[in-house]
Motif scaffolding. Structure first.
Motif, short mmCIF file in Angstrom:
data_model
loop_
_atom_site.label_atom_id
_atom_site.label_comp_id
_atom_site.label_asym_id
_atom_site.label_seq_id
_atom_site.Cartn_x
_atom_site.Cartn_y
_atom_site.Cartn_z
N ASP A 188 -21.66 27.25 -21.04
CA ASP A 188 -22.02 28.33 -22.12
C ASP A 188 -21.66 29.67 -21.58
OD1 ASP A 188 -24.31 29.25 -24.30
OD2 ASP A 188 -23.85 27.09 -24.25
N THR A 189 -21.98 30.68 -22.41
CA THR A 189 -21.90 31.89 -22.05
C THR A 189 -22.00 32.07 -20.36
OG1 THR A 189 -22.17 32.73 -24.19
CG2 THR A 189 -22.61 34.50 -22.53
N THR A 207 -18.37 35.93 -23.58
CA THR A 207 -18.33 34.70 -24.15
C THR A 207 -17.14 34.66 -25.33
OG1 THR A 207 -19.89 33.32 -25.48
CG2 THR A 207 -19.93 35.62 -25.99
N GLY A 209 -18.34 32.74 -27.97
CA GLY A 209 -19.46 32.80 -28.92
C GLY A 209 -19.69 31.51 -29.42
N LEU A 210 -20.01 31.25 -30.46
CA LEU A 210 -20.45 29.86 -30.95
C LEU A 210 -19.07 29.52 -31.38
CD1 LEU A 210 -23.79 30.12 -33.24
CD2 LEU A 210 -23.50 29.63 -30.78
N ARG A 217 -18.17 36.63 -37.17
CA ARG A 217 -19.53 36.47 -36.49
C ARG A 217 -19.67 37.10 -35.06
NH1 ARG A 217 -22.07 34.25 -31.86
NH2 ARG A 217 -24.12 33.61 -32.17
N GLY A 219 -22.26 37.46 -31.78
CA GLY A 219 -23.66 37.02 -31.22
C GLY A 219 -24.46 38.10 -30.38
N ASP A 220 -25.28 37.64 -29.54
CA ASP A 220 -26.22 38.67 -28.73
C ASP A 220 -25.40 39.25 -27.68
OD1 ASP A 220 -25.90 35.90 -27.81
OD2 ASP A 220 -27.67 36.46 -26.29
N SER A 221 -24.40 38.43 -27.17
CA SER A 221 -23.69 38.73 -25.88
C SER A 221 -23.41 40.13 -25.59
CB SER A 221 -22.56 37.76 -25.49
OG SER A 221 -23.09 36.61 -25.37
N THR A 240 -28.33 33.36 -22.91
CA THR A 240 -27.59 32.44 -23.20
C THR A 240 -28.12 31.77 -24.27
OG1 THR A 240 -25.98 30.72 -22.52
CG2 THR A 240 -28.10 30.72 -21.38
N GLY A 241 -27.30 30.90 -25.17
CA GLY A 241 -27.67 30.16 -26.20
C GLY A 241 -27.64 30.71 -27.46
N LEU A 242 -28.29 30.61 -28.61
CA LEU A 242 -27.98 30.64 -30.00
C LEU A 242 -28.28 32.09 -30.21
CD1 LEU A 242 -27.25 29.38 -32.75
CD2 LEU A 242 -29.54 29.22 -33.00
N GLY A 243 -27.16 33.00 -30.25
CA GLY A 243 -27.36 34.40 -30.05
C GLY A 243 -28.13 34.95 -31.36
#
Ligand code: SD4
Length: 328
Positions: A188-189, A207, A209-210, A217, A219-221, A240-243
């Protein structure tokens, strides 16, 4: 809207490829309640790929680099890793087959920079640092970020998918339905947080990203306070994970603020996971992992479900540690 959100979650969770497993020593993580262990200096990074990234960061610190240099150059190792499908230009593309990258960097004094939705830039983390150091802004996105990278003479690459990403994308295009693989592991990220011997802190997050996200889109990073936050009067956190689920709760900022109020890094990560669980719109298909360190060098991590791990490097050694999780 809900359907689309679900689609994006399912598509990413179903398509992440694994990094090869290495022979790193693995240690189950001591959860909250145990006596705090402190290391200073220390570098922590998300996932298996954090091990080589930490090695580089440690080398930079050992050769007189700053903690900012360390967290930048550390994650550049991952950005350069051609086997990595979730960081750097070799990562999985969006639904249009285009790789777009997100990154952020932050110092403990509040200086920060970020880029999002950027194409062709080999090292988005270095571009984020240039935003921080050379512009009056915090975040530059899309074509503007690409133009800034060009004007700075940064390494760029042609827009071709890496062989692994192309194969995965071609496979993805064949199907209309995806089965989610809930237990995201080791791919992942990368978020890295570091503390030097004098107490200065810095963090980085980068990242692709997804996978198969909608074009545009973010994400959070690259969002300061979501995927990364550092305040060296308190500590640092990364996600990390679903932003989307991390942004909703301002994850990294929340963890630092909880530490400011007296929680240990472990307790703060656990509370942040609880908040994410409470706000989640589709818990069964969501994974988030948080990683935190306070200014004394205590550390913690927690995830929604099993599978998240992090790499730790300090003067007594280097290891990969399994995080605890809300679902057992
Ligand atoms: C994002 N948090 O873009 C990043 C990527 C990631 O699992 O960690 N994906 O939402």
């Amino acid at each position: 809207m809900e359907g689309r959100r679900k689609f994006i979650k399912l598509s990413v969770l179903s398509t992440i490829a694994s990094l090869p497993l290495t022979g790193y020593p693995k240690t189950p993580f001591a959860s909250s309640g145990n006596a705090p262990v402190q290391y200073k200096p220390q570098v922590l990074s998300t996932w298996n790929h954090g091990m080589p990234a930490n090695d580089k960061a440690w080398e930079v610190l050992g050769s007189g680099g700053t903690i900012l240099d360390a967290v930048e150059q550390g994650v550049m190792v991952t950005e350069n890793d051609l086997s990595n499908l979730s960081v750097g230009l070799q990562g999985l593309p969006d639904r249009e087959g285009i790789v777009t990258l997100d990154a952020s960097i932050m110092k403990g004094d509040g200086s920060c920079g970020a880029v999002a939705f950027v194409r062709q830039v080999k090292h988005p983390i270095s571009l984020a640092r240039k935003v921080m150091e050379k512009t009056p802004h915090v975040m530059i996105v899309g074509e503007g970020a690409r133009q800034f990278a060009l004007s700075e003479g940064m390494p760029m690459e042609a827009e071709t998918l890496s062989p692994n990403a192309k194969e995965a994308y071609d496979r993805w295009k064949e199907k209309a339905n995806y089965q989610p693989i809930i237990n995201i592991e080791n791919h992942d990220t990368i978020g890295m947080i570091g503390l030097d011997k004098d107490g200065s802190m810095a963090g980085s997050c980068t990242t692709s990203g997804l996978a198969y996200k909608m074009h545009g889109r973010v994400g959070d990073s690259p969002i300061i306070g979501a995927g990364l936050f550092v305040d060296d009067t308190v500590g640092a956190a990364t996600a990390t994970g679903l932003g989307e689920e991390v942004i909703r709760i301002c994850g990294a900022f929340l963890i630092v603020e909880l530490m400011r109020q007296g929680r240990t890094p472990q307790e703060a990560c656990e509370e942040a996971v609880k908040r994410a669980v409470a706000k989640s719109k589709d818990l069964e298909n969501t994974q988030i992992g948080f990683l935190a360190m306070n200014k004394e060098g205590s550390f913690g991590a927690h995830a929604i479900r099993p599978g998240f791990n992090f790499a730790q490097h300090h003067q007594n050694g280097r290891k990969l540690i399994d995080s605890g999780s809300w679902f057992k």
